[in-house]
Motif scaffolding. Sequence first.
Motif, PDB file in Angstrom:
ATOM      1  N   ILE A 134     -22.475  19.636   3.382  1.00 29.22           N
ATOM      2  CA  ILE A 134     -22.403  20.749   2.430  1.00 29.22           C
ATOM      3  C   ILE A 134     -23.790  20.954   1.842  1.00 29.22           C
ATOM      4  O   ILE A 134     -24.399  20.004   1.334  1.00 29.22           O
ATOM      5  N   ASP A 135     -24.300  22.171   1.911  1.00 29.71           N
ATOM      6  CA  ASP A 135     -25.628  22.406   1.345  1.00 29.71           C
ATOM      7  C   ASP A 135     -25.536  22.572  -0.174  1.00 29.71           C
ATOM      8  O   ASP A 135     -24.437  22.667  -0.731  1.00 29.71           O
ATOM      9  N   PRO A 136     -26.679  22.587  -0.875  1.00 29.56           N
ATOM     10  CA  PRO A 136     -26.614  22.648  -2.350  1.00 29.56           C
ATOM     11  C   PRO A 136     -25.900  23.887  -2.887  1.00 29.56           C
ATOM     12  O   PRO A 136     -25.365  23.850  -3.997  1.00 29.56           O
ATOM     13  N   ALA A 137     -25.861  24.959  -2.107  1.00 35.65           N
ATOM     14  CA  ALA A 137     -25.167  26.175  -2.542  1.00 35.65           C
ATOM     15  C   ALA A 137     -23.649  26.062  -2.388  1.00 35.65           C
ATOM     16  O   ALA A 137     -22.905  26.902  -2.879  1.00 35.65           O
ATOM     17  N   GLY A 138     -23.181  25.020  -1.690  1.00 35.63           N
ATOM     18  CA  GLY A 138     -21.750  24.821  -1.517  1.00 35.63           C
ATOM     19  C   GLY A 138     -21.202  25.280  -0.180  1.00 35.63           C
ATOM     20  O   GLY A 138     -19.992  25.249   0.037  1.00 35.63           O
ATOM     21  N   ALA A 139     -22.088  25.689   0.732  1.00 37.20           N
ATOM     22  CA  ALA A 139     -21.646  26.125   2.062  1.00 37.20           C
ATOM     23  C   ALA A 139     -21.657  24.941   3.027  1.00 37.20           C
ATOM     24  O   ALA A 139     -22.482  24.038   2.898  1.00 37.20           O
ATOM     25  N   VAL A 140     -20.736  24.965   3.981  1.00 36.76           N
ATOM     26  CA  VAL A 140     -20.699  23.923   5.007  1.00 36.76           C
ATOM     27  C   VAL A 140     -21.691  24.291   6.106  1.00 36.76           C
ATOM     28  O   VAL A 140     -21.579  25.357   6.719  1.00 36.76           O
ATOM     29  N   THR A 141     -22.667  23.435   6.339  1.00 37.16           N
ATOM     30  CA  THR A 141     -23.697  23.736   7.336  1.00 37.16           C
ATOM     31  C   THR A 141     -23.397  23.094   8.681  1.00 37.16           C
ATOM     32  O   THR A 141     -23.928  23.509   9.698  1.00 37.16           O
ATOM     33  N   ARG A 142     -22.548  22.069   8.694  1.00 42.38           N
ATOM     34  CA  ARG A 142     -22.248  21.377   9.937  1.00 42.38           C
ATOM     35  C   ARG A 142     -20.891  20.732   9.791  1.00 42.38           C
ATOM     36  O   ARG A 142     -20.594  20.154   8.751  1.00 42.38           O
ATOM     37  N   ALA A 143     -20.056  20.828  10.811  1.00 40.75           N
ATOM     38  CA  ALA A 143     -18.761  20.151  10.809  1.00 40.75           C
ATOM     39  C   ALA A 143     -18.453  19.720  12.228  1.00 40.75           C
ATOM     40  O   ALA A 143     -18.777  20.425  13.180  1.00 40.75           O
ATOM     41  N   ALA A 144     -17.870  18.547  12.372  1.00 43.97           N
ATOM     42  CA  ALA A 144     -17.572  18.008  13.698  1.00 43.97           C
ATOM     43  C   ALA A 144     -16.440  17.010  13.595  1.00 43.97           C
ATOM     44  O   ALA A 144     -16.153  16.474  12.518  1.00 43.97           O
ATOM     45  N   VAL A 145     -15.806  16.734  14.743  1.00 47.93           N
ATOM     46  CA  VAL A 145     -14.771  15.706  14.816  1.00 47.93           C
ATOM     47  C   VAL A 145     -15.462  14.340  14.826  1.00 47.93           C
ATOM     48  O   VAL A 145     -16.284  14.061  15.703  1.00 47.93           O
ATOM     49  N   ALA A 146     -15.136  13.499  13.840  1.00 47.55           N
ATOM     50  CA  ALA A 146     -15.677  12.140  13.804  1.00 47.55           C
ATOM     51  C   ALA A 146     -14.836  11.223  14.684  1.00 47.55           C
ATOM     52  O   ALA A 146     -15.359  10.374  15.408  1.00 47.55           O
ATOM     53  N   SER A 147     -13.516  11.383  14.608  1.00 48.75           N
ATOM     54  CA  SER A 147     -12.616  10.609  15.461  1.00 48.75           C
ATOM     55  C   SER A 147     -11.275  11.322  15.507  1.00 48.75           C
ATOM     56  O   SER A 147     -10.973  12.145  14.639  1.00 48.75           O
ATOM     57  N   THR A 148     -10.481  10.993  16.519  1.00 48.17           N
ATOM     58  CA  THR A 148      -9.179  11.651  16.652  1.00 48.17           C
ATOM     59  C   THR A 148      -8.206  10.732  17.369  1.00 48.17           C
ATOM     60  O   THR A 148      -8.582  10.018  18.303  1.00 48.17           O
ATOM     61  N   THR A 149      -6.968  10.739  16.901  1.00 46.48           N
ATOM     62  CA  THR A 149      -5.871  10.126  17.660  1.00 46.48           C
ATOM     63  C   THR A 149      -4.917  11.212  18.142  1.00 46.48           C
ATOM     64  O   THR A 149      -3.924  10.927  18.786  1.00 46.48           O
ATOM     65  N   LEU A 150      -5.229  12.456  17.814  1.00 47.07           N
ATOM     66  CA  LEU A 150      -4.403  13.584  18.231  1.00 47.07           C
ATOM     67  C   LEU A 150      -4.718  13.943  19.681  1.00 47.07           C
ATOM     68  O   LEU A 150      -3.829  14.284  20.447  1.00 47.07           O
ATOM     69  N   SER A 151      -5.995  13.857  20.031  1.00 47.43           N
ATOM     70  CA  SER A 151      -6.474  14.171  21.376  1.00 47.43           C
ATOM     71  C   SER A 151      -6.001  15.543  21.839  1.00 47.43           C
ATOM     72  O   SER A 151      -5.498  15.707  22.949  1.00 47.43           O
ATOM     73  N   ASN A 152      -6.133  16.516  20.966  1.00 46.26           N
ATOM     74  CA  ASN A 152      -5.781  17.889  21.307  1.00 46.26           C
ATOM     75  C   ASN A 152      -6.945  18.786  20.892  1.00 46.26           C
ATOM     76  O   ASN A 152      -7.098  19.122  19.716  1.00 46.26           O
ATOM     77  N   PRO A 153      -7.803  19.177  21.852  1.00 45.87           N
ATOM     78  CA  PRO A 153      -9.012  19.937  21.507  1.00 45.87           C
ATOM     79  C   PRO A 153      -8.734  21.253  20.798  1.00 45.87           C
ATOM     80  O   PRO A 153      -9.555  21.696  20.003  1.00 45.87           O
ATOM     81  N   ARG A 154      -7.575  21.866  21.074  1.00 45.98           N
ATOM     82  CA  ARG A 154      -7.278  23.136  20.400  1.00 45.98           C
ATOM     83  C   ARG A 154      -7.097  22.924  18.907  1.00 45.98           C
ATOM     84  O   ARG A 154      -7.631  23.674  18.096  1.00 45.98           O
TER      85      ARG A 154
END
Length: 99
Positions: free
Chosen positions: A45-65
């Motif tokens: 989150i940048d200082p203005a409050g916007a998300v600049t980067r998001a990614a999957v850290a881990s998953t047990t769902l294993s459903n890319p959609r």
Amino acid sequence: GKGGLSSEQIRRVVISHLGAVRACYESEAQRNPGLKGGVTIEWTIDPAGAVTRAAVASTTLSNPRVEGCVVRQVQKWKFPSSDSPTTVAGFPFKFGVGG
């Protein structure tokens, strides 16, 4: 400066958007009724409050959609502003387990 956001500030925004995150899972679960598990997302989150980067850290769902849908939701969120960027190292979202 105060630095980044507190975990409470982050949690409040996440909780306010849980319906949209759940919708990512529910649309896929209609096609795939046995689908359950969790996805942990990390984001910055940048200082203005916007998300600049998001990614999957881990998953047990294993459903890319579902995972891609959750990442796209997180990218749209607006957080409070702060003095410096905040990294959320991993926030778990659980689906189809325990209710």
